[in-house]
Design a protein around this motif. Sequence first.
Motif, short mmCIF file in Angstrom:
data_model
loop_
_atom_site.label_atom_id
_atom_site.label_comp_id
_atom_site.label_asym_id
_atom_site.label_seq_id
_atom_site.Cartn_x
_atom_site.Cartn_y
_atom_site.Cartn_z
N VAL A 1 0.83 -1.21 0.00
CA VAL A 1 0.00 0.00 0.00
C VAL A 1 0.87 1.26 0.00
O VAL A 1 0.49 2.28 -0.60
CB VAL A 1 -0.97 -0.01 1.22
N ALA A 2 2.04 1.17 0.63
CA ALA A 2 2.90 2.36 0.71
C ALA A 2 3.67 2.62 -0.59
O ALA A 2 4.43 3.58 -0.66
CB ALA A 2 3.88 2.19 1.87
N HIS A 3 3.49 1.77 -1.60
CA HIS A 3 4.28 1.91 -2.83
C HIS A 3 3.43 2.13 -4.09
O HIS A 3 3.89 1.85 -5.20
CB HIS A 3 5.20 0.70 -3.03
N ILE A 4 2.22 2.61 -3.90
CA ILE A 4 1.35 2.76 -5.08
C ILE A 4 1.90 3.79 -6.09
O ILE A 4 1.90 3.51 -7.30
CB ILE A 4 -0.10 3.03 -4.63
N PRO A 5 2.45 4.93 -5.64
CA PRO A 5 3.02 5.85 -6.65
C PRO A 5 4.12 5.18 -7.48
O PRO A 5 4.18 5.37 -8.70
CB PRO A 5 3.59 7.00 -5.81
N GLN A 6 4.98 4.39 -6.82
CA GLN A 6 6.05 3.70 -7.56
C GLN A 6 5.46 2.68 -8.55
O GLN A 6 6.00 2.46 -9.63
CB GLN A 6 7.00 2.97 -6.60
N MET A 7 4.36 2.07 -8.17
CA MET A 7 3.73 1.08 -9.06
C MET A 7 3.14 1.79 -10.29
O MET A 7 3.29 1.31 -11.42
CB MET A 7 2.62 0.32 -8.31
N ILE A 8 2.51 2.92 -10.05
CA ILE A 8 1.93 3.67 -11.18
C ILE A 8 3.05 4.10 -12.12
O ILE A 8 2.95 3.99 -13.35
CB ILE A 8 1.12 4.88 -10.65
N ASN A 9 4.14 4.54 -11.53
CA ASN A 9 5.30 4.96 -12.32
C ASN A 9 5.83 3.81 -13.20
O ASN A 9 6.16 3.98 -14.38
CB ASN A 9 6.37 5.44 -11.34
N LEU A 10 5.86 2.63 -12.63
CA LEU A 10 6.33 1.45 -13.37
C LEU A 10 5.40 1.15 -14.54
O LEU A 10 5.84 0.85 -15.66
CB LEU A 10 6.38 0.27 -12.38
N VAL A 11 4.10 1.24 -14.30
CA VAL A 11 3.13 0.97 -15.37
C VAL A 11 3.29 2.00 -16.49
O VAL A 11 3.27 1.65 -17.69
CB VAL A 11 1.68 0.97 -14.82
N GLU A 12 3.51 3.26 -16.11
CA GLU A 12 3.68 4.30 -17.14
C GLU A 12 4.88 3.98 -18.02
O GLU A 12 4.82 4.11 -19.25
CB GLU A 12 3.87 5.67 -16.47
N LYS A 13 5.96 3.54 -17.40
CA LYS A 13 7.17 3.19 -18.18
C LYS A 13 6.86 2.05 -19.14
O LYS A 13 7.30 2.05 -20.29
CB LYS A 13 8.28 2.71 -17.22
N LEU A 14 6.12 1.06 -18.65
CA LEU A 14 5.83 -0.11 -19.49
C LEU A 14 4.92 0.26 -20.67
O LEU A 14 5.10 -0.23 -21.79
CB LEU A 14 5.21 -1.23 -18.64
N ILE A 15 3.99 1.16 -20.42
CA ILE A 15 3.11 1.61 -21.52
C ILE A 15 3.94 2.38 -22.55
O ILE A 15 3.83 2.15 -23.76
CB ILE A 15 1.95 2.47 -20.98
N GLU A 16 4.79 3.25 -22.03
CA GLU A 16 5.64 4.07 -22.91
C GLU A 16 6.50 3.19 -23.82
O GLU A 16 6.68 3.48 -25.00
CB GLU A 16 6.54 4.88 -21.99
N LYS A 17 6.98 2.09 -23.27
CA LYS A 17 7.85 1.20 -24.05
C LYS A 17 7.07 0.12 -24.80
O LYS A 17 7.65 -0.86 -25.26
CB LYS A 17 8.89 0.54 -23.13
N LYS A 18 5.76 0.27 -24.83
CA LYS A 18 4.86 -0.64 -25.58
C LYS A 18 4.85 -2.08 -25.01
O LYS A 18 4.53 -3.03 -25.72
CB LYS A 18 5.24 -0.71 -27.08
N HIS A 19 5.23 -2.21 -23.77
CA HIS A 19 5.14 -3.53 -23.13
C HIS A 19 3.81 -3.69 -22.40
O HIS A 19 3.54 -4.75 -21.83
CB HIS A 19 6.28 -3.73 -22.13
N ALA A 20 3.02 -2.63 -22.38
CA ALA A 20 1.74 -2.69 -21.67
C ALA A 20 0.72 -1.85 -22.42
O ALA A 20 1.08 -0.95 -23.18
CB ALA A 20 1.91 -2.18 -20.25
N TYR A 21 -0.55 -2.14 -22.20
CA TYR A 21 -1.62 -1.38 -22.87
C TYR A 21 -2.81 -1.25 -21.92
O TYR A 21 -3.06 -2.13 -21.07
CB TYR A 21 -2.03 -2.08 -24.17
N ALA A 22 -3.51 -0.14 -22.06
CA ALA A 22 -4.71 0.09 -21.25
C ALA A 22 -5.92 -0.41 -22.03
O ALA A 22 -5.94 -0.36 -23.26
CB ALA A 22 -4.84 1.57 -20.94
N THR A 23 -6.93 -0.88 -21.33
CA THR A 23 -8.17 -1.32 -21.99
C THR A 23 -9.28 -0.31 -21.70
O THR A 23 -9.11 0.59 -20.87
CB THR A 23 -8.59 -2.72 -21.48
N ASP A 24 -10.41 -0.48 -22.37
CA ASP A 24 -11.47 0.52 -22.27
C ASP A 24 -11.99 0.70 -20.85
O ASP A 24 -12.45 1.77 -20.47
CB ASP A 24 -12.65 0.13 -23.18
#
Length: 480
Positions: A116-139
């Motif tokens: 719970v204390a690391h949610i900002p770091q988790m969001i940051n990680l997801v942003e990096k993965l989306i940026e590098k096309k390793h992740a995608y958001a759904t509707d």
Amino acid sequence: MSVELYDTFSRSVQTLSPWSGDKLRFYCCGPTVYGPAHIGNFRTFLIQDTLCRVLKVDGTCVQHVRNITDLDDKTIFQSQAEGKNLSEFTTYWSEKFHSDCAALNMLAPSAEPSAVAHIPQMINLVEKLIEKKHAYATDDGSVYFRVSSYKDYGRLSRLNQRELKTQSSNSAGQVNDADEYDRESVTDFALWKSRKPEDGDNYWPSPWGEGRPGWHLECSAMVHSSFDGETIDLHGGGIDLCFPHHENEIAQSECAHGKEFCKHWFHTAHLMVEGEKMSKSLGNLYTLDDLCAKGFSPMAIRYTLISSSYRQQLNFTFDGLHASQSALSKLERFAQSLLDKTGEASKDFNATYVTAETIKDFGLLAKAWDALRQNLNTAASLGAIFGVIGSNPAASLDAEGARSMLRAFGSLLYALGLELYKTEDKIIDAPADIIALANARWAAKQSKDFNKSDALREELIEKGWVVNDEKDGFNLEYRS
Ligand code: AMP
Ligand code: ZN
């Protein structure tokens, strides 16, 4: 000297040493705090603790990080079922975990990050993965890791693409429900889960809308922030975590940061009950409290859980616990035979001798130490200790010889995390037949019939009673 350990990644035994700097970076997936940990969980945590202790005795500095999983489907579901807020609920079970760890004589890790204390770091990680096309958001506002974008996916567990597609559930028992989310591929896994009514108040804002992190993502973020983004040396968990959890941790971390995630993978085989894994979902579990209520000491439980090779499944039995109690008594008698030579008191034994001191020469106990540092072979180590005990070395040692054997023995006990002469064993009045046996043993000892006195001591142990000799008599302790 060096410590060697089997590595799941290379499927071979490798030397453990910091790949850079002077401390070994060791991360363990910690407990999910939604109830008491069971002794199967503790098998894994105790084996990890024993490895840390062996490394310390070997002179290696360890940075041991073990997280608290306070945010996942189970903590959310259970806290709501009990009408509690998540933080109040998980704090309670984290504290219970800590008190069980202390009773089992586990060293505190260097750090215990909470999800719970690391949610900002988790969001940051997801942003990096989306940026590098390793992740995608759904509707619906969820985000998935694109497994096809990472060519090394499956290398740890050695599953091929076809096998991966047939894996329908993860080791946390969560079903990969392909219909529920709009995934590109059935193997893609959730990094961010959009808010659902059943999450109650447990949701956080993110660039993709309100929701919460996926379980696998949590460890990647906590590893990254606990070790300042460095590649770690060692990562541990029960064997059930190898796939998909650890496979997913590797994929997320390596794709986001573009560097090796971890050098060495350490998996513990399961504690079993009648052929099945001990687990909450199967309802076949025992907690520390369950076993203590039956009169077993935490030390006997620790002994049982670490006494077989960590790479082999261990079948839980009450006979095994009884055997551990009497093995601990034998270790105490051995220490006593050496303490008699040095003239020291057993009450001072732990403080004086059970230390992380690095011993250059373990003498007669060298085999026991070698077994520990060669792939943590606790079973062989204890076997070697009992081999030495059987030859009654105290008989031919002077005070100095006894002292150096006590030092070696104490270091081994430290490495195994075994504390002797604990006072928590039950003190109850002995029944008449036990007192009669103990008196007969005392008389045999006084008349120097040691064979008979030893045999009577063993008989008492089998009945659950330990005799402690004092200057002018003896006392009896009930152990089972
Ligand atoms: P959990 O609290 O479910 O997240 O699990 C904590 C740790 O216990 C993980 O490393 C699991 O792999 C491990 N574990 C779970 N069940 C067992 C078992 N029966 N024997 C050994 N380790 C287990
Ligand atoms: Zn993890």
